[in-house]
Design a protein around this motif. Sequence first.
Motif, short mmCIF file in Angstrom:
data_model
loop_
_atom_site.label_atom_id
_atom_site.label_comp_id
_atom_site.label_asym_id
_atom_site.label_seq_id
_atom_site.Cartn_x
_atom_site.Cartn_y
_atom_site.Cartn_z
N ASP A 167 77.57 71.49 56.57
CA ASP A 167 78.67 72.41 56.37
C ASP A 167 79.64 71.85 55.34
OD1 ASP A 167 80.52 74.40 56.52
OD2 ASP A 167 81.06 74.07 58.62
N GLU A 168 79.47 72.24 54.06
CA GLU A 168 80.32 71.78 52.95
C GLU A 168 80.50 70.25 53.01
OE1 GLU A 168 81.81 73.82 50.63
OE2 GLU A 168 82.04 75.79 51.56
N PRO A 169 79.42 69.47 53.11
CA PRO A 169 79.57 68.04 53.40
C PRO A 169 80.11 67.21 52.25
CG PRO A 169 77.29 68.54 52.94
CD PRO A 169 78.02 69.86 52.96
N PHE A 170 80.10 67.75 51.03
CA PHE A 170 80.52 66.95 49.87
C PHE A 170 81.87 67.38 49.31
CE2 PHE A 170 75.84 67.74 49.68
CZ PHE A 170 75.44 66.52 50.20
N SER A 171 82.49 68.38 49.93
CA SER A 171 83.68 68.98 49.32
C SER A 171 84.89 68.05 49.32
CB SER A 171 84.03 70.29 50.04
OG SER A 171 84.30 70.05 51.41
N GLY A 197 63.83 69.80 57.00
CA GLY A 197 64.37 71.08 56.58
C GLY A 197 65.88 71.08 56.74
N ALA A 198 66.59 71.65 55.79
CA ALA A 198 68.05 71.61 55.82
C ALA A 198 68.63 72.91 55.29
CB ALA A 198 68.57 70.42 55.02
N ILE A 199 69.78 73.28 55.87
CA ILE A 199 70.57 74.40 55.35
C ILE A 199 71.92 73.84 54.92
CG2 ILE A 199 71.71 76.58 55.88
CD1 ILE A 199 69.53 77.20 57.85
N LEU A 200 72.24 74.02 53.65
CA LEU A 200 73.51 73.59 53.09
C LEU A 200 74.41 74.81 52.90
CD1 LEU A 200 75.37 71.51 51.52
CD2 LEU A 200 74.18 72.32 49.46
N VAL A 201 75.58 74.78 53.53
CA VAL A 201 76.60 75.80 53.31
C VAL A 201 77.53 75.31 52.21
CG1 VAL A 201 78.77 76.60 54.31
CG2 VAL A 201 76.63 77.06 55.48
N THR A 202 77.75 76.13 51.20
CA THR A 202 78.60 75.73 50.09
C THR A 202 79.20 76.95 49.39
OG1 THR A 202 78.67 74.45 48.01
CG2 THR A 202 76.65 75.67 48.47
N HIS A 203 80.34 76.73 48.72
CA HIS A 203 80.91 77.77 47.87
C HIS A 203 80.70 77.43 46.39
CE1 HIS A 203 84.09 74.71 48.14
NE2 HIS A 203 84.38 75.08 46.91
N ASP A 204 79.99 76.32 46.13
CA ASP A 204 79.81 75.78 44.78
C ASP A 204 78.41 76.13 44.27
OD1 ASP A 204 79.35 74.17 42.53
OD2 ASP A 204 80.55 72.52 43.29
#
Length: 362
Positions: free
Chosen positions: A169-173, A197-204
């Motif tokens: 969940d936005e881990p790099f923000s 397997g991974a799901i990345l949530v991002t606005h970027d």
Amino acid sequence: MTDAASTATASRLVVSDLSRRFGRTLALDGVSLTLGPGEILAVLGASGCGKSTLLRLIAGLDTPDAGTILVGDRRVAGGGRHEPPATRGVGLMFQDYALFPHLTVMANIRFGLAHLPADEARRVARERLDQVGLAHRAESYPDTLSGGEAQRVALARALAPRPRVLLLDEPFSNLDAGTREHVRADTLAVLRRDRIGAILVTHDATEAVAFADRIALMHRGRIVQCGSPEALYDAPRTPFAARALGEIIEIPGTAAGGRVTTPLGLLPRPDALPEGEVTVCLRPEAIRLGPAGDGVPAAVLGRAFAGPRLRLDLAVAGLAAPLRLHLPADAVPGDRVGLHLVPAQAHVFPPARESGDEASLN
């Protein structure tokens, strides 16, 4: 929009028609997606579009109002079932890392390994710390770590129980730009090596393209398009999708007969496009600059340095505002130039509806 049915049997995670309402707010509206073994999917969208709600439902931190979630061949949510987070085989990495400040790095990682004998838990935790390059910080406390180190500890903790699916969940923000790129690359390397397997949530959008095999574009609680970064860039289904993955220049047009007339020239009319006013979305590479007298005439109003390309502001008849382009050009204010459209890089849509700009030909 759903891609769940055709690949359900091969997927490690299947989300089908998931909905969640908070009071009058419909946070998720019939969301369906799949995640194959070892695949990395980015869910891209603005704040408030439902991305984090989707992750919380998959992780088991919240319960859907409708729809189902399968991890492997096991239903973990929906149809009257709600399996608790601890037994789903799903790891979750939070935006703020959520490390326990009173525990050492080693103890933080061992926290989710209470089901293992102490020696085995210590061995697994040490192995994960080695993978993220932080074995030397095992006895450190979170408040002594840099942002990048804390992020890697959080990753090691999320991976320690060997989840079937990892949710990020936005881990790099919260990282600065230089650290973000480095840590993102390290995280991707670990996921690829272990085929998690991974799901990345991002606005970027840049992050989504760099990180994911596929991108699901989310808007107002719905998945509006899902595909590879290349597919979304080359064939967006809506103006929103076109804007999401890169710079877009929008100009008006009129569809009539077999063509679309725009202030920058003619385009072929898509078969499904009704006649009348349309929105034309152009990638920067859809406009080529030529000498005066060759193409649609334009006047250079200004220019500015923008790295390897110049930013040109051009006056074009029929456009209410100057056309701003980034081009490798030598033009200077006062010059006259000609413009050409490249049809393959132009995307034509019906006018946006009042309820949102999801006009689509599909």
